[in-house]
Scaffold this active site. Sequence first.
Site, mmCIF file in Angstrom:
data_model
loop_
_atom_site.group_PDB
_atom_site.id
_atom_site.type_symbol
_atom_site.label_atom_id
_atom_site.label_comp_id
_atom_site.label_asym_id
_atom_site.label_seq_id
_atom_site.Cartn_x
_atom_site.Cartn_y
_atom_site.Cartn_z
ATOM 1 N N GLU B 195 -5.620 -8.337 -7.562
ATOM 2 C CA GLU B 195 -5.153 -7.325 -9.169
ATOM 3 C C GLU B 195 -5.472 -8.557 -10.241
ATOM 4 O O GLU B 195 -5.855 -8.107 -11.149
ATOM 5 C CB GLU B 195 -4.254 -8.259 -8.573
ATOM 6 C CG GLU B 195 -3.544 -6.110 -7.928
ATOM 7 C CD GLU B 195 -3.885 -6.829 -6.140
ATOM 8 O OE1 GLU B 195 -4.401 -7.714 -5.256
ATOM 9 O OE2 GLU B 195 -4.041 -6.102 -4.964
ATOM 10 N N HIS B 264 7.996 -6.176 -0.907
ATOM 11 C CA HIS B 264 7.205 -4.799 -0.991
ATOM 12 C C HIS B 264 8.513 -4.283 -2.101
ATOM 13 O O HIS B 264 8.065 -2.969 -2.204
ATOM 14 C CB HIS B 264 6.436 -4.486 0.135
ATOM 15 C CG HIS B 264 5.215 -4.670 0.051
ATOM 16 N ND1 HIS B 264 5.198 -6.268 1.149
ATOM 17 C CD2 HIS B 264 3.908 -4.008 0.217
ATOM 18 C CE1 HIS B 264 3.405 -6.342 1.590
ATOM 19 N NE2 HIS B 264 2.802 -5.306 0.842
#
Lengths: 329, 461
Positions: B195, B264
């Site tokens: 990322e 998450h």
Amino acid sequence: MATRKTPVKSNSSKEDLLHYYREMLLIRRFEEKAGQLYGMGLIGGFCHLYIGQEAVVVGLEAAAEEGDKRITSYRDHGHMLACGMDPKGVMAELTGREGGYSHGKGGSMHMFSKEKHFYGGHGIVGAQVPLGAGLAFADKYLDNKRVTFAYFGDGAANQGQVYEAYNMAELWNLPVIFVIENNQYAMGTSMKRSTKSTSLFGRGLAYGIQGEAVDGMDVQAVRAAGEKAIAVCRAGDGPYILEMITYRYRGHSMSDPAKYRTREEVQKMRDEKDAIEHVRELILQGNHATDDDLKAIDKEIKARVNDAAEFAKDSPEPALSELWTDIYA
Amino acid sequence: MATEILMPALSPTMEEGTLSKWLVKEGDTVKSGQILAEIETDKATMEFEAVDEGIVGKLLVAEGTAGVKVNTPIAVLMEEGESADAAPAPKAAPAAEAPKAAAAAPAVAAAAPAVAAAPAAVHSNASPDWPAGTAMKTMTVREALREAMSEEMRTTPEVFLMGEEVGEYQGAYKISQGMLDEFGEKRVIDTPITEHGFTGIAVGAAFGGLRPIVEYMTFNFAMQAIDQIINSAAKTLYMSGGQMGCPIVFRGANGAAARVGAQHSQDYAAWYAMVPGLRVVMPYSAADAKGLLKTAIRDNNPVIFLENEILYGRSFEVPDLPDFTIPFGKARVWREGSDVTIVSFGIGMQYALEAADILAKDGISAEVIDLRTLRPIDYDTVLASVMKTNRCVTVEEGWPVGAIGNHLSATIMMRAFDYLDAPVINCTGKDVPMPYAANLEKLALVTSAEVVEAVKSVCYR
């Protein structure tokens, strides 16, 4: 004083040698002046000087073509002057004035020129490396045959995002030249104290990227390596890594007492490896100019830098309304 | 001509220092770069170099002198052939040369929100997003997002999609299903799991003239890339004095899904909404997802587009128009009411609307506003509503400290204090990392029941 071994014959033309001399001297005099203005309190914050490393940008810019892009870290004054940005605009940004490239809103570390394809001037160590790969991504997408020079130091070479960028740059064959300016010290930490790698360009081999180490104090060697790397990238076989072995004479920033190295070490580099002295010797040995000719150039450069400094002092501070502009396009 | 050498400032904060040692003496020839003296600051002993060549004339300050103010002349440098006597008499230390303009006044508050005691007239921005009578079609949020991207990619060659599993896998959440087939691998680009790196590359590509859409599988993973989003994408236009913008969309699932635990399940709305230079969008309905994503892709600024996994499969009516967009900074009034204003955005709207239904049965009429964009925020629509209902409850899934609701409460207090009949209540997620156990997860999230309770509390019912 020890002298460097200079080849008796240079492979460069008179015009090239005088161009290198002029460009490198402009950077050095500019940086000395910036140091002086910092001492007078006219430049604030952090100010990282490029003195000693001039051959790297001057050699690579001599190899570049119009439209090629460059991006670098916060030690960026040399890169800007070498790609043709106006010393007045650069110095006025250092003093935080309206006449600066960013109207005083960027400062020494954050300056840009879209016109000259200079994409900064980035203050976060290593961030410019994926950004540079991204510029090359755009060029490849637009199929315009341009290359990007993404400069970073031996310190940034330990940032993880550099290797993320390497991986994708090779995966997608991006036309980017990663230029590692290995000046031996990441702020105060020598390479020996930060890695067991002895070669930084060699790390690219793990990703399949070709590269080489270059004497970054020899402007002719830098240019030759740059031309080779550019040819590889323009042919669609990028990226390429150039590890420039160089040296910064001054501290990391203005407030660096430089206790991590000896005065003798710095003096030895100045005496034996100085890039400007090297070109000066080549010019004189080749009878391309006389001592007086070079003195005239010195004088001309000094006047140019003084003009830039005067401009930077006289330019007004940005209007207070500038606080609220350029936040959104 | 003789020049004065001044006591230098050797750090960003130095005002004076000790001239501890001269390394040259009167009559010495010096070169530029040669070390002249050692100067002790509050932090360190620094070497001070000559910036010019010349001959040291007079040393004006003896070594060992403490408290030498910055810019005091400490020596005179002569050119060859000059005598020290020719040196100008040292002047008093010149005042710092910085111009005085800046000292004038911090009167720059002009563009900052006015803190006027008397509330100015406020008008709601809310208006229908499409003409009455427009044909509608039912589609999921997922389809709406895909349609928005595909429509923009058909008209604008510089737009491309990049992210993990967006191509061959057809999207981790199937948002980009079929797009690789239509647009090819040049424009639908699978990245390695990296990322930080691909965000930097996308931002660089935006600097270089493209209009990237970056998909994060979830915004939790964008934390790896937060430096590139904030420091590179959001700030460069400003730092470049307007030269270099970054037209880019960062999009993906945000907030809690179900039973995926603390790493998450996090709502980043308030984090990104704090950053000047970013636009922040968090749609609830499919129509808003489509209209706002198209606006985001056309915007010349970096846009954070916060989606929600639970909402991806939900269906809504979407206007069947060839080019449907919704402007940023315009809230939507989902339901008109007179007793209380409930303000929310994203999945919080689900709880707000459910609560409004329950409250209606209890005879409380709630006006429900969907902010839709969090930067810019449509303050006026909220304020106009609160001035009408005199009560407000905010609803969001994120944590309570520094929440969007906190900011709205402060704004309402400053601009509509006299209209309030009760303190504003912020319904938020609980101040804990998201637990895995089903019962605890339920407890950690904001619920419709909590919204109902808060509304009753502000209505003193």
